[in-house]
Structures are given as C-alpha cells and as structure tokens.
Design a protein around this motif. Structure first.
Motif, mmCIF file in Angstrom:
data_model
loop_
_atom_site.group_PDB
_atom_site.id
_atom_site.type_symbol
_atom_site.label_atom_id
_atom_site.label_comp_id
_atom_site.label_asym_id
_atom_site.label_seq_id
_atom_site.Cartn_x
_atom_site.Cartn_y
_atom_site.Cartn_z
ATOM 1 N N MET A 1 0.846 -1.194 0.000
ATOM 2 C CA MET A 1 0.000 0.000 0.000
ATOM 3 C C MET A 1 0.880 1.241 0.000
ATOM 4 S SD MET A 1 -2.961 1.102 2.725
ATOM 5 C CE MET A 1 -3.968 -0.344 2.313
ATOM 6 N N ASP A 2 0.483 2.284 -0.741
ATOM 7 C CA ASP A 2 1.201 3.546 -0.745
ATOM 8 C C ASP A 2 0.679 4.433 0.382
ATOM 9 O OD1 ASP A 2 2.759 2.882 -2.923
ATOM 10 O OD2 ASP A 2 1.269 3.621 -4.362
ATOM 11 N N TYR A 3 1.604 5.047 1.100
ATOM 12 C CA TYR A 3 1.232 5.888 2.235
ATOM 13 C C TYR A 3 1.643 7.344 1.996
ATOM 14 C CZ TYR A 3 0.527 1.520 4.772
ATOM 15 O OH TYR A 3 0.088 0.283 5.163
ATOM 16 N N GLU A 4 0.849 8.236 2.546
ATOM 17 C CA GLU A 4 1.182 9.653 2.545
ATOM 18 C C GLU A 4 1.728 10.027 3.914
ATOM 19 O OE1 GLU A 4 -0.974 13.759 1.168
ATOM 20 O OE2 GLU A 4 -2.113 12.469 2.530
ATOM 21 N N ILE A 5 2.830 10.773 3.923
ATOM 22 C CA ILE A 5 3.432 11.226 5.175
ATOM 23 C C ILE A 5 2.747 12.507 5.626
ATOM 24 C CG2 ILE A 5 5.573 11.990 6.270
ATOM 25 C CD1 ILE A 5 7.102 10.411 4.123
ATOM 26 N N VAL A 6 2.386 12.566 6.900
ATOM 27 C CA VAL A 6 1.765 13.761 7.471
ATOM 28 C C VAL A 6 2.624 14.218 8.651
ATOM 29 C CG1 VAL A 6 -0.284 14.741 8.555
ATOM 30 C CG2 VAL A 6 -0.530 12.988 6.774
ATOM 31 N N ILE A 7 3.103 15.463 8.583
ATOM 32 C CA ILE A 7 4.036 15.971 9.593
ATOM 33 C C ILE A 7 3.536 17.304 10.142
ATOM 34 C CG2 ILE A 7 6.386 16.825 10.007
ATOM 35 C CD1 ILE A 7 7.280 14.987 7.664
ATOM 36 N N GLY A 8 3.622 17.443 11.451
ATOM 37 C CA GLY A 8 3.415 18.724 12.120
ATOM 38 C C GLY A 8 4.612 18.993 13.012
ATOM 39 N N LEU A 9 5.054 20.242 13.071
ATOM 40 C CA LEU A 9 6.253 20.573 13.835
ATOM 41 C C LEU A 9 5.919 21.497 15.003
ATOM 42 C CD1 LEU A 9 8.864 21.208 10.989
ATOM 43 C CD2 LEU A 9 8.472 19.112 12.294
ATOM 44 N N GLU A 10 6.590 21.253 16.123
ATOM 45 C CA GLU A 10 6.514 22.143 17.286
ATOM 46 C C GLU A 10 7.909 22.735 17.474
ATOM 47 O OE1 GLU A 10 5.187 19.770 20.542
ATOM 48 O OE2 GLU A 10 3.411 19.029 19.482
ATOM 49 N N VAL A 11 8.038 24.001 17.142
ATOM 50 C CA VAL A 11 9.327 24.686 17.253
ATOM 51 C C VAL A 11 9.384 25.427 18.584
ATOM 52 C CG1 VAL A 11 10.796 26.495 16.271
ATOM 53 C CG2 VAL A 11 9.558 24.924 14.755
ATOM 54 N N HIS A 12 10.475 25.217 19.312
ATOM 55 C CA HIS A 12 10.695 25.929 20.573
ATOM 56 C C HIS A 12 11.901 26.848 20.376
ATOM 57 C CE1 HIS A 12 8.611 22.206 21.728
ATOM 58 N NE2 HIS A 12 8.139 22.883 22.754
ATOM 59 N N THR A 13 11.696 28.137 20.589
ATOM 60 C CA THR A 13 12.807 29.072 20.447
ATOM 61 C C THR A 13 12.976 29.879 21.728
ATOM 62 O OG1 THR A 13 13.753 30.818 19.067
ATOM 63 C CG2 THR A 13 11.373 30.901 19.402
ATOM 64 N N GLU A 14 14.207 29.938 22.219
ATOM 65 C CA GLU A 14 14.508 30.755 23.391
ATOM 66 C C GLU A 14 14.597 32.216 22.964
ATOM 67 O OE1 GLU A 14 18.018 29.412 25.357
ATOM 68 O OE2 GLU A 14 17.114 27.534 26.041
ATOM 69 N N LEU A 15 13.968 33.088 23.710
ATOM 70 C CA LEU A 15 13.964 34.508 23.397
ATOM 71 C C LEU A 15 15.229 35.179 23.946
ATOM 72 C CD1 LEU A 15 10.214 35.284 24.128
ATOM 73 C CD2 LEU A 15 11.287 34.724 21.943
ATOM 74 N N LYS A 16 15.727 36.163 23.209
ATOM 75 C CA LYS A 16 16.998 36.795 23.583
ATOM 76 C C LYS A 16 16.782 37.971 24.540
ATOM 77 C CE LYS A 16 19.127 38.942 20.254
ATOM 78 N NZ LYS A 16 19.765 39.255 18.953
ATOM 79 N N THR A 17 16.084 37.699 25.639
ATOM 80 C CA THR A 17 15.945 38.691 26.705
ATOM 81 C C THR A 17 17.129 38.553 27.657
ATOM 82 O OG1 THR A 17 14.625 37.129 27.993
ATOM 83 C CG2 THR A 17 13.438 38.677 26.591
ATOM 84 N N ALA A 18 17.410 39.621 28.392
ATOM 85 C CA ALA A 18 18.524 39.585 29.337
ATOM 86 C C ALA A 18 18.165 38.791 30.594
ATOM 87 C CB ALA A 18 18.933 41.006 29.718
ATOM 88 N N SER A 19 16.885 38.767 30.935
ATOM 89 C CA SER A 19 16.457 38.069 32.149
ATOM 90 C C SER A 19 15.365 37.058 31.818
ATOM 91 C CB SER A 19 15.960 39.072 33.204
ATOM 92 O OG SER A 19 14.921 39.875 32.674
ATOM 93 N N ASP A 197 10.322 19.545 18.004
ATOM 94 C CA ASP A 197 9.688 18.241 18.175
ATOM 95 C C ASP A 197 8.843 18.004 16.928
ATOM 96 O OD1 ASP A 197 10.788 18.219 20.702
ATOM 97 O OD2 ASP A 197 8.951 18.889 21.688
ATOM 98 N N ALA A 198 8.928 16.814 16.379
ATOM 99 C CA ALA A 198 8.222 16.516 15.127
ATOM 100 C C ALA A 198 7.191 15.427 15.355
ATOM 101 C CB ALA A 198 9.216 16.081 14.053
ATOM 102 N N ASN A 199 5.955 15.689 14.953
ATOM 103 C CA ASN A 199 4.888 14.685 14.981
ATOM 104 C C ASN A 199 4.711 14.140 13.575
ATOM 105 O OD1 ASN A 199 3.742 14.922 17.816
ATOM 106 N ND2 ASN A 199 3.667 17.050 17.160
ATOM 107 N N ILE A 200 4.763 12.824 13.428
ATOM 108 C CA ILE A 200 4.680 12.215 12.111
ATOM 109 C C ILE A 200 3.748 11.012 12.138
ATOM 110 C CG2 ILE A 200 6.846 10.984 12.618
ATOM 111 C CD1 ILE A 200 7.327 10.817 9.575
#
Length: 477
Positions: A1-19, A197-200
């Motif tokens: 059977m042929d499958y389709e890949i389904v991906i959702g991404l959760e990107v976490h970025t640290e903010l460049k604050t001083a505190s 983090d990647a959901n697939i």
C-alpha cells in the motif's frame, strides 16, 4: 500500500531577553551550573512570578511576523508533570488562550510555493537541563543544571500540512530566518536556542483521517530533523505493511545509530491536568500596540528577496541564498551601499566569503573582512590592479591578518602586470618552448591555449593580465 506522510512541527525558540520570563535571573548561556537561579525559578514556596514585559513584546512581534491573529485576551496555565529538570512539578505555559493563533508560513518546494498553517504561538518557561551519564535510554544517573529553568520560550505549533522531510527542513529554515530577522532569538541550535519536536504519521494515499502519530523529541539540527523523519516514515511504513499498529508514543532520535527509540507513551492534553495559573494576571493586549509592532517590523525574508530580484536583477536562487540569513542580507546591502556591483558582491558572498565561514565555523558577523574591506578588494580588480585569481589569494590573507587588500597587495608586490611590452617577452618565450602546443592550437585544439596561458601565469607568478595574455597569444599563433 502507498502511504502519505503527514508531519506537524513544534518549534521551541529561546527569546533573547537579558532576564528570565518570571524573575530577574540572567539568561546568559555558559555560566557555571546552577548559578543563574533564584527562589522564583527554583519554585520555592511562597514566591510570586512577574511576567517579563519584553517576553510579551517578542511574542506579539513573532505572531505578527507569522501572519497570526493576536488574541486580545490570553492567560497562563499550569502544565502539570513530573520530571527532574522541572523543580515546581509544573510548567507555566499557555493552553486554551495562547497569545497568537491562525497564522501561516510560505515555503518553496519543487512544486512551487506551499503554505504551512500555524496553529498557535504561545509563551512558556523552559525547563532545566539534564546531563546523562550515557545515552538517555541507558544512563545510570543524570545531573541537573537549573540555569535554563525559567528562560523564556515561544512554542510555535504548525498544522499537519507538511508532507515530506524536505518540506520540514524548508519550513524550519524559513522559520529560523524570520525569528532572526525580527530579532527575537539568536536561534543558535548548538546552544539549544532553537529546538524542534516533530509529529509524524502515515495514512493511505487518498484518505482523509490522520494516522496514529509518533513524536520525535528535541531534534537540534536541520540534518537531524530530516534524517529522523525519513527514518520514522520508513519504520512506520514497515510496521503497517506487516499488519501491525502504530502506538502513539514519544521517541528520541539516536544520531549515532541513525534510528528513533521509544521513550514513553505519548500524553494527551488532559494528562497534563492544565489549570489557570493563579499567580499571574490575564494579559489584555491593546490593538493599537499590536499595530505599532506591525508597522515597525523589519523587512522580512520574502520581501527582501523580492527587492533584490527587482532592484538588482539577481536570480531567485541567488537572492534566496543571500536573504536566508539577516546578517548575510545586511552584509550584502552594506556592500552595495559602499559602491560594489550587485552581481559581483553576490558572487563573492556565495563564493569566497561563504567558503571562509564554512571552513572557520564563524558567523558572517565575525568575518574579518567586513563590507568596506570587500569593496576595497573588488575595486582593485575593477581597476586592473590585481586579477581575480590574485584577489582570491588576497582575500585569504585578509581573513588571516585582518589587513585591507591594498596593504597586502603593496606588501607582497602583487600588482597585476598590464604592460604589454613586459608580457610579450614572456609570451614569446613560452611559445618557443612549447611548439607542439602551437601545432595543436592551429589544428583546432582550443585546450592547447589554456596550457600556454597556465605557463605564462606560472612564470609571472599569477600577476600577468589574463585578458592581455590571451590576446597576445592568439595574435602570435
């Protein structure tokens, strides 16, 4: 059977604050373990958090840049779970009322531009860092550093619109560029400032319901994201092909072995027992403030790429490479402002400058040859003072010594020989010493002249004017 890949991404970025997000502790990377901490970020009894206003500003700026709708009312929640790097036993995050929703990001694919939906952008605090004695699955013990606890994070959650590992990589590259352009994060993946983090999941081609997903945690490089997703797609296809079922679980990526490994069953939202954070007031956002942030956004990657194509005639590919990094695009604009030709500047940036950065591991901000020095080098080529070949050697010396091009050319006697009388003598001597090459050229073998040019350049130590050398050779043969 042929499958389709389904991906959702959760990107976490640290903010460049001083505190940090809820206290005054420093966010500086690389401090001694457990030194950037206080009762608030350690979750000691009786403390009260206070929201860092710059975190809210950066969150709104990000939401606007990602075409999101900024909610006029949002709040913080407690996400309850136990892990050794989370001293409060809950993470202060946002759940049902995040700061921004319903955005999108456009990426370029082999089929053209594709729009990836963005579900939400929300603020939260980072957890600490665990240092394991071995791999995460076989470690006998772990040490914990709480310096990162409370560092402000944005989590950017995409819709499941991504259909391949290549699209996921393109999405992350564009996301990184936007975050750097709007100056909310340094996005240094090697320092954990940008993680994913990647959901697939897989589903039979032509069907609508989503398959059971697996989450791959903390992928910290574009290469790891692509390789991890490619492996997981193959693993799930093999399980389904053998009649098995995919378990909803969290998996880790083992880069050394090139495989994903099961960590734990994947939690559902209700497993975290979200509840409103009682120690933080709700956030009321003034629409006029949001509009002022929108009006003051810098030129973003897509707009900048379009400008370089329109104003300077660059190809879409070249403009895309230049604008993939704000620092590179700023360097390009500064070079043009200082008088360089756009195409020439592009060739140097994509050629020798990028070569140096890749070899040295430095960023373009750290490059010893700034825009003004590069323009000085290009000017020497344009005036005929040095050849392009000599210029490349001069550039290497500029990177090593920090000196400008003109100084190096004078010190090393690299001025190009453009006196026809001086070159003629060398040309005639080379012709006399290589009669067979002359015969080959006269017989139609064009490569023979390349050999003769090489001999002349060798005798003049690369200083002879190449155009004049070719002209004199052809005249005499």
């Amino acid at each position: 059977m042929d499958y389709e890949i389904v991906i959702g991404l959760e990107v976490h970025t640290e903010l460049k604050t001083a505190s940090k997000i809820f206290c005054g502790c420093s966010t500086r990377f690389g401090s001694d373990q457990n030194t950037n901490v206080c009762p608030v970020c350690l979750g000691l009894p009786g403390v009260l958090p206070v929201l860092n206003a710059k975190v809210l500003e950066f969150a709104v700026r990000t939401g606007v840049a990602l075409n999101c709708r900024i909610l006029p009312f949002s709040k913080f929640d407690r996400k309850n779970y136990y892990y050794p790097d989370l001293p409060k036993n809950f993470q202060t995050s946002q759940y049902d009322l995040p700061i921004a929703v319903d955005g999108y990001l456009d990426i370029e694919t082999s089929q053209g531009t594709k729009r990836i939906g963005i579900t939400r952008v929300h603020m939260e605090e980072d957890a600490g860092k665990l240092i394991h004695s071995g791999s995460i699955t076989k470690s006998e013990y772990a040490l914990v550093d709480y310096n990162r606890t409370g560092v402000p994070l944005l989590e950017i959650v995409s819709e499941p619109d991504i259909r391949s590992a290549e699209e996921a990589k393109a999405y992350l590259e564009k996301m990184k560029a936007i975050l750097q352009y709007i100056d909310v994060s340094d996005c240094k993946m090697e320092e954990g400032s940008l993680r994913c983090d990647a959901n697939i999941s897989l589903r039979p081609v032509g069907t609508v319901p989503l398959g059971t997903k697996a989450e791959i945690k903390n992928l910290n490089s574009f290469k790891a994201v692509q390789k991890g997703l490619e492996y997981e797609a193959e693993r799930q296809a093999e399980v389904l092909g053998e009649g098995g079922k995919i378990i909803q679980e969290t998996r880790s990526w083992d880069d050394a072995r090139g495989i994903t490994l099961s960590l734990r069953n994947k939690e559902q939202a209700h497993d975290y027992r979200y509840l409103p954070e009682p120690d933080l007031v709700p956030i009321i956002v003034d629409p006029a403030w949001v509009e002022s942030i929108r009006q003051n956004l810098p030129e973003l990657p897509d707009a900048r790429q379009g400008r370089l194509i329109k104003d300077y005639g660059l190809s879409a590919y070249d403009a895309g490479v230049i604008t993939a990094s704000r620092a590179m695009a700023d360097y390009f604009d500064a070079t043009i402002s200082a008088g360089a030709d756009a195409k020439t500047a592009t060739n140097w940036l994509m050629g020798e400058v990028s070569k140096f950065l890749n070899t040295s591991g430095q960023s373009i901000e750290e490059c010893p040859v700034g825009p003004q020095k590069l323009v000085g080098l290009i000017a020497l080529i344009d005036k005929g003072t040095i050849s392009l070949k000599i210029a490349k050697a001069v550039f290497e010396e500029m990177c090593a010594s920090g000196k400008d091009a003109e100084t190096i050319v004078k010190e090393q006697g690299l001025v190009q020989i453009s006196d026809e009388g001086k070159i003629v003598a060398v040309v005639e001597a080379v012709i006399a010493a290589n009669p067979q090459s002359v015969v080959d050229y006269q017989a139609g073998k064009e490569r023979a002249i390349g050999f003769l040019v090489g001999q002349i350049m060798k005798q003049t130590k690369g200083r002879a004017n190449p155009e004049l050398v070719n002209k004199l050779l052809r005249e005499r043969m």
